[in-house]
Design an enzyme around this catalytic site. Structure first.
Site, PDB file in Angstrom:
ATOM      1  N   HIS A 242       0.975  -1.166  -0.002  1.00 44.44           N
ATOM      2  CA  HIS A 242       0.063   0.039   0.056  1.00 44.44           C
ATOM      3  C   HIS A 242       0.892   1.332  -0.123  1.00 44.44           C
ATOM      4  CE1 HIS A 242      -3.398  -2.509   1.020  1.00 44.44           C
ATOM      5  NE2 HIS A 242      -2.781  -2.934   2.111  1.00 44.44           N
TER       6      HIS A 242
HETATM    7  O1  RIB Z   1      -5.135  -0.053   4.637  1.00 51.86           O
HETATM    8  C1  RIB Z   1      -3.789   0.011   4.416  1.00 51.86           C
HETATM    9  C2  RIB Z   1      -3.254   1.184   5.214  1.00 51.86           C
HETATM   10  O2  RIB Z   1      -3.469   0.964   6.524  1.00 51.86           O
HETATM   11  C3  RIB Z   1      -1.932   1.261   5.041  1.00 51.86           C
HETATM   12  O3  RIB Z   1      -1.376   2.666   5.203  1.00 51.86           O
HETATM   13  C4  RIB Z   1      -1.437   0.550   6.382  1.00 51.86           C
HETATM   14  O4  RIB Z   1       0.060   1.216   6.898  1.00 51.86           O
HETATM   15  C5  RIB Z   1      -2.383   0.937   7.479  1.00 51.86           C
HETATM   16  O5  RIB Z   1      -1.988   1.866   7.589  1.00 51.86           O
END
Ligand code: RIB
Ligand code: CA
Length: 311
Positions: A242
């Site tokens: 992500h």
């Molecule tokens: O949904 C993914 C996000 O949520 C990313 O930023 C991960 O680090 C969590 O914070």
């Protein structure tokens, strides 16, 4: 010319990979500061973790500023089950050589943006948006300094990852997200619709590890921790990477495709709290100030990550 960036995050395993990438892109990114916020783990731990990742990258020249300890309205909701008790998976946890600065993250964001030339600083946010929402509401003048707001958060086609309809960063502070999405500057949103296309398969993870540097090995270890979590699906598929997506976009924008839209965030409903209502249909009464990432060139993303770590 290098891009001036404030990077707001909640490290966090994937935030850690994104930080290693940003710290490594020394000529492309002028990191003015790392601001940390309560999210995956507590505000104290996210600040410490940013300092530990900074040590691995050898970038103690970049200041870290600890930020908000809780969301604007709701109770904190952490995600330790995805990031481990420390927040950095199974990375060895020592004492950072340099701690966070004394200045609060919100004060740093306000001061830096207000002093900046118009539209000269990009703000990357890969955690709950509490720091940035607080800064913009405290001092709206600082909006002028923002070039782009680059956010990891939200979901439309993919559905949620913390509830059926919400992605974690938005769910953790929906009031902050609603404020930031509608603050005015153009937002580039990397939601699950795009980040779920960026999978750290075993081959891709091994290629990063094979680079062999401390930074690359640390990144691979963080990724492997995510890959080993049953919640992230079959290991062969690889976990979604992500938070590096916004940093990759800064370095190679053509790797992502976007659609213009308007985004509103559910802040009331118990069932759909944190849902991002992404409207691609243009309306005369409101601007489409969000660019929603709909496609990622995943092979190119991992090639870029390896290239930056090898440099
Ligand atoms: O949904 C993914 C996000 O949520 C990313 O930023 C991960 O680090 C969590 O914070
Ligand atoms: Ca994060």
């Amino acid at each position: 010319m290098s891009q001036r960036v404030i990077f707001d995050c909640d490290p966090g395993v994937d935030d850690g990979v994104a930080l290693l990438l940003a710290f490594s892109a020394k000529t492309e990114l002028d990191l003015l500061g790392i601001t940390t916020v309560a999210g995956n783990v507590s505000a104290e731990l996210t600040a410490r973790n940013a300092c530990l990742i900074r040590d691995i990258a050898g970038r103690t020249d970049v200041p870290v500023f600890a930020g908000c300890t809780r969301p604007l309205v709701l109770e904190p909701i952490e995600a330790g089950h995805f990031h481990g008790e420390s927040g950095l998976g199974d990375l060895p946890i020592g004492t950072p050589t340099r701690g966070a600065a004394r200045e609060h993250a919100v004060d740093f964001i306000v001061r830096t943006l207000c002093d900046a030339a118009p539209e000269s600083i990009s703000l990357v946010i890969t955690g709950p948006m509490t720091n940035v929402a607080t800064a913009l509401s405290r001092e709206p003048r600082c909006l002028k300094g923002i070039k782009d707001l680059i956010i990891m958060g939200g979901a439309r086609r993919e559905g949620g990852n913390i509830t059926a309809s919400a992605e974690y960063n938005i769910y953790a502070d929906p009031h902050a997200a609603q404020a930031v999405f509608n603050a005015g500057p153009r937002v580039w949103a990397f939601g699950l619709d795009a980040t779920h296309q960026v999978r750290a398969t075993p081959a891709r993870t091994a290629a990063i590890s094979a680079i062999g540097s401390p930074i690359a090995r640390a990144a691979a270890q963080l990724i492997e921790f995510s890959n080993a979590l049953p919640a992230n699906g079959p290991r062969a598929q690889g976990s979604p990477l992500h938070d590096p997506c916004p940093i990759v976009w800064l370095l190679e924008p053509d790797l992502f495709e976007f659609l213009p839209c308007h985004v509103d965030v559910e802040t009331e409903s118990r069932l759909t709290l944190g849902h991002t209502a992404v409207e691609f249909r243009a309306r005369a009464d409101r601007a489409q100030n969000v660019r929603w990432a709909v496609h990622a060139e995943s092979e190119g993303v991992f090639s870029l990550i390896s290239r930056v770590f090898q440099a």
